[in-house]
Motif scaffolding. Structure first.
Motif, PDB file in Angstrom:
ATOM      1  N   ASP A  21     -30.811  -9.321  36.724  1.00  0.00           N
ATOM      2  CA  ASP A  21     -29.986  -8.514  36.290  1.00  0.00           C
ATOM      3  C   ASP A  21     -28.695  -8.840  36.605  1.00  0.00           C
ATOM      4  OD1 ASP A  21     -31.425  -6.682  34.405  1.00  0.00           O
ATOM      5  OD2 ASP A  21     -31.765  -5.882  36.114  1.00  0.00           O
ATOM      6  N   ASP A  22     -28.293 -10.451  37.157  1.00  0.00           N
ATOM      7  CA  ASP A  22     -27.238 -10.904  37.539  1.00  0.00           C
ATOM      8  C   ASP A  22     -26.119 -10.553  36.691  1.00  0.00           C
ATOM      9  OD1 ASP A  22     -25.260 -12.165  39.207  1.00  0.00           O
ATOM     10  OD2 ASP A  22     -26.545 -14.175  38.769  1.00  0.00           O
ATOM     11  N   ASP A  23     -25.141 -10.182  36.476  1.00  0.00           N
ATOM     12  CA  ASP A  23     -23.940  -9.995  35.711  1.00  0.00           C
ATOM     13  C   ASP A  23     -22.866 -10.539  36.702  1.00  0.00           C
ATOM     14  OD1 ASP A  23     -25.340  -9.354  33.532  1.00  0.00           O
ATOM     15  OD2 ASP A  23     -25.101  -7.181  34.204  1.00  0.00           O
ATOM     16  N   HIS A  24     -22.338 -11.638  37.239  1.00  0.00           N
ATOM     17  CA  HIS A  24     -21.233 -12.042  37.136  1.00  0.00           C
ATOM     18  C   HIS A  24     -20.200 -11.870  36.536  1.00  0.00           C
ATOM     19  CE1 HIS A  24     -23.933 -15.931  38.921  1.00  0.00           C
ATOM     20  NE2 HIS A  24     -24.301 -14.688  39.424  1.00  0.00           N
ATOM     21  N   VAL A  25     -19.332 -11.766  37.574  1.00  0.00           N
ATOM     22  CA  VAL A  25     -17.750 -11.239  36.824  1.00  0.00           C
ATOM     23  C   VAL A  25     -17.654 -12.645  35.751  1.00  0.00           C
ATOM     24  CG1 VAL A  25     -15.131 -11.069  37.642  1.00  0.00           C
ATOM     25  CG2 VAL A  25     -16.551 -10.687  38.823  1.00  0.00           C
ATOM     26  N   ILE A  26     -17.140 -11.900  35.031  1.00  0.00           N
ATOM     27  CA  ILE A  26     -16.974 -12.339  33.296  1.00  0.00           C
ATOM     28  C   ILE A  26     -15.084 -13.126  33.949  1.00  0.00           C
ATOM     29  CG2 ILE A  26     -15.823 -12.632  30.777  1.00  0.00           C
ATOM     30  CD1 ILE A  26     -17.550 -10.216  30.921  1.00  0.00           C
ATOM     31  N   SER A  27     -14.990 -14.386  33.287  1.00  0.00           N
ATOM     32  CA  SER A  27     -13.988 -15.243  33.388  1.00  0.00           C
ATOM     33  C   SER A  27     -13.853 -16.192  32.909  1.00  0.00           C
ATOM     34  CB  SER A  27     -13.918 -16.153  35.287  1.00  0.00           C
ATOM     35  OG  SER A  27     -13.750 -15.251  36.261  1.00  0.00           O
ATOM     36  N   PRO A  28     -13.987 -15.406  31.240  1.00  0.00           N
ATOM     37  CA  PRO A  28     -13.257 -16.797  30.503  1.00  0.00           C
ATOM     38  C   PRO A  28     -11.956 -17.757  30.924  1.00  0.00           C
ATOM     39  CG  PRO A  28     -12.771 -14.082  29.296  1.00  0.00           C
ATOM     40  CD  PRO A  28     -12.503 -14.603  31.059  1.00  0.00           C
ATOM     41  N   PRO A  29     -12.799 -18.881  30.189  1.00  0.00           N
ATOM     42  CA  PRO A  29     -12.028 -20.145  30.451  1.00  0.00           C
ATOM     43  C   PRO A  29     -10.490 -19.808  29.583  1.00  0.00           C
ATOM     44  CG  PRO A  29     -13.450 -20.711  29.100  1.00  0.00           C
ATOM     45  CD  PRO A  29     -13.704 -19.445  29.676  1.00  0.00           C
ATOM     46  N   ASP A  30      -9.352 -20.292  30.967  1.00  0.00           N
ATOM     47  CA  ASP A  30      -8.359 -19.863  30.264  1.00  0.00           C
ATOM     48  C   ASP A  30      -7.047 -21.497  29.618  1.00  0.00           C
ATOM     49  OD1 ASP A  30      -8.204 -21.563  32.684  1.00  0.00           O
ATOM     50  OD2 ASP A  30      -6.829 -20.047  33.750  1.00  0.00           O
ATOM     51  N   GLU A  31      -8.454 -22.154  29.970  1.00  0.00           N
ATOM     52  CA  GLU A  31      -7.577 -22.919  29.627  1.00  0.00           C
ATOM     53  C   GLU A  31      -7.380 -23.439  27.789  1.00  0.00           C
ATOM     54  OE1 GLU A  31     -10.954 -25.152  30.427  1.00  0.00           O
ATOM     55  OE2 GLU A  31     -10.001 -23.178  30.888  1.00  0.00           O
ATOM     56  N   TYR A  32      -7.869 -22.724  27.015  1.00  0.00           N
ATOM     57  CA  TYR A  32      -7.952 -22.308  25.606  1.00  0.00           C
ATOM     58  C   TYR A  32      -7.050 -21.585  25.468  1.00  0.00           C
ATOM     59  CZ  TYR A  32     -11.888 -25.160  27.294  1.00  0.00           C
ATOM     60  OH  TYR A  32     -13.236 -26.017  27.172  1.00  0.00           O
ATOM     61  N   ALA A  33      -5.999 -21.105  26.382  1.00  0.00           N
ATOM     62  CA  ALA A  33      -5.480 -18.978  25.697  1.00  0.00           C
ATOM     63  C   ALA A  33      -4.529 -19.960  24.478  1.00  0.00           C
ATOM     64  CB  ALA A  33      -5.008 -18.648  27.201  1.00  0.00           C
ATOM     65  N   ASP A  34      -3.797 -20.641  25.192  1.00  0.00           N
ATOM     66  CA  ASP A  34      -2.847 -21.535  24.148  1.00  0.00           C
ATOM     67  C   ASP A  34      -3.216 -22.194  22.615  1.00  0.00           C
ATOM     68  OD1 ASP A  34      -0.514 -20.760  25.803  1.00  0.00           O
ATOM     69  OD2 ASP A  34      -1.059 -23.084  26.101  1.00  0.00           O
ATOM     70  N   ILE A  35      -4.263 -22.403  22.707  1.00  0.00           N
ATOM     71  CA  ILE A  35      -5.113 -22.404  21.271  1.00  0.00           C
ATOM     72  C   ILE A  35      -5.298 -21.070  20.365  1.00  0.00           C
ATOM     73  CG2 ILE A  35      -7.208 -23.538  20.350  1.00  0.00           C
ATOM     74  CD1 ILE A  35      -7.649 -25.738  22.375  1.00  0.00           C
ATOM     75  N   VAL A  36      -5.983 -20.482  21.455  1.00  0.00           N
ATOM     76  CA  VAL A  36      -6.134 -19.235  20.746  1.00  0.00           C
ATOM     77  C   VAL A  36      -5.148 -17.896  20.240  1.00  0.00           C
ATOM     78  CG1 VAL A  36      -7.419 -16.317  21.392  1.00  0.00           C
ATOM     79  CG2 VAL A  36      -8.467 -18.729  21.869  1.00  0.00           C
ATOM     80  N   SER A  37      -4.264 -18.381  21.118  1.00  0.00           N
ATOM     81  CA  SER A  37      -3.238 -17.262  20.410  1.00  0.00           C
ATOM     82  C   SER A  37      -2.227 -17.907  18.649  1.00  0.00           C
ATOM     83  CB  SER A  37      -2.188 -17.184  21.901  1.00  0.00           C
ATOM     84  OG  SER A  37      -1.807 -18.601  21.371  1.00  0.00           O
ATOM     85  N   THR A  38      -3.293 -18.754  19.035  1.00  0.00           N
ATOM     86  CA  THR A  38      -1.656 -19.379  17.942  1.00  0.00           C
ATOM     87  C   THR A  38      -2.776 -18.759  16.371  1.00  0.00           C
ATOM     88  OG1 THR A  38      -2.914 -21.916  17.849  1.00  0.00           O
ATOM     89  CG2 THR A  38      -0.330 -21.295  19.098  1.00  0.00           C
TER      90      THR A  38
END
Length: 341
Positions: A21-38
């Motif tokens: 039941d290991d639920d690690h802290v969710i850490s979305p890859p932030d290097e794609y934030a600029d791509i997603v925002s556009t």
């Protein structure tokens, strides 16, 4: 269940048995934030979609799709189960796991994984793990790994899509039934509370439903199965439902683990379909309780509604049905693939 000795495991093994039941802290890859925002976006906070590579995706999963494309490393023997949402995914996961793992997990075992775990706890959703920055969990799975994706074939990394050492099994469903099932699932999971079925229907007609357009999703795998039938198996939910035993035999042959004469004589294909039937799975405690998911926890019971053919007649007017049928027929024209009304 006691901790597994991962050093000597041979797959497939249930994902949850490796990670608990290991639920690690969710850490979305932030290097794609600029791509997603556009990226173009539509929808509301509880159904926020973005257009990435001509596919409408849930906003929080877009980084996972990009990350899979750039980071996923396939292994020889990997099996990828692919599907649009609500097309028999849960059933396919159960059938594939039971078939591939039958030597390690006999169906007669009272502790069989599918009797104590939800199928989604056995076969992980690949892009959700990558979206959460948890892709390393896949590395801990012994080979052969069984993974799941909602990615269009066009979005798969070429190292996977064109890999002769990997297999892809795709299942689709009559689009009208798929939309109805999707709507019920979203509602039962607490999403899109201010939207109606007609809203989802209109989006689908425009190709803007989650993981849409529907026809693009289906056509990609259909064409891939025609080009490389040894690598891509194309299944239709309605045909599986009509003859599940034949579907399991076909699945076993494709995955390189055909049933032996002794297994056939013992009725193993029938036993697998019985264990994995919606009625059996719906009645298990593992599927009545608990939840699965990375960003959203979906109650296990929401994965088992009706599983029937033709429920769309209870939700669509004849005019709506004719409209979506005409659109799908037009989009599939010339492919050799059709859906009966």
């Amino acid at each position: 269940m006691a901790a597994l000795d991962k050093s000597c495991l041979v797959g497939p093994v249930p994902f949850k048995d490796v990670h608990g039941d290991d639920d690690h802290v969710i850490s979305p890859p932030d290097e794609y934030a600029d791509i997603v925002s556009t990226l173009p976006s539509i929808g509301s906070p509880d159904l926020h979609l973005r257009l990435y590579q001509d596919v409408w995706l849930f906003n929080e999963l877009v980084p996972g799709f990009i990350s899979v494309q750039r980071r996923f490393t396939p292994r020889p023997g990997d099996v990828l189960l692919a599907s649009p949402p609500k097309c028999g995914t849960t059933w396919l996961k159960a059938l594939a796991f039971a078939t591939m793992a039958r030597a390690a997990y006999p169906l007669s075992d009272a502790d069989h994984p599918l009797l104590r775990l939800n199928p989604h706890e056995c076969v992980p959703f690949m892009e959700a793990l990558f979206s959460a920055g948890q892709e390393a969990k896949l590395d801990a799975l012994p080979s052969p790994r069984v993974l799941h994706t909602h990615m269009h074939h066009s979005m798969l990394p070429r190292s996977l899509a064109d890999n002769p050492d990997c297999k892809i099994v795709f299942v689709c469903r009559e689009p009208k039934d798929m939309l109805v099932s999707t709507w019920h699932f979203i509602k039962s999971a607490g999403g899109s509370s201010n939207s109606s079925f007609s809203d989802l229907f209109e989006l689908a007609c425009e190709g803007k439903n989650p993981y849409g357009p529907i026809w693009g999703h289906i056509l990609g795998y259909w064409r891939a199965s025609k080009a490389a039938p040894e690598r891509v198996l194309f299944l239709r939910y309605e045909e599986m439902l009509a003859d599940p035993v034949s579907a399991v035999r076909e699945l076993a042959r494709f995955l390189g683990v055909p049933f032996s004469a002794a297994e056939e004589a013992a009725g193993l294909p029938m036993d697998i379909t019985a264990m994995c039937s919606i009625d059996t799975m719906r009645g298990l405690d593992a599927n009545k309780k608990g939840s699965s998911g990375t960003f959203v926890k979906f109650p296990h019971e929401t994965f088992f509604r009706k599983g029937v053919v033709g429920d769309w007649v209870n939700h669509m007017s004849p005019e709506m049905a004719r409209r979506i049928d005409a659109i799908v027929e037009d989009k599939l024209r010339g492919s050799g693939l059709t859906f009966s009304s």
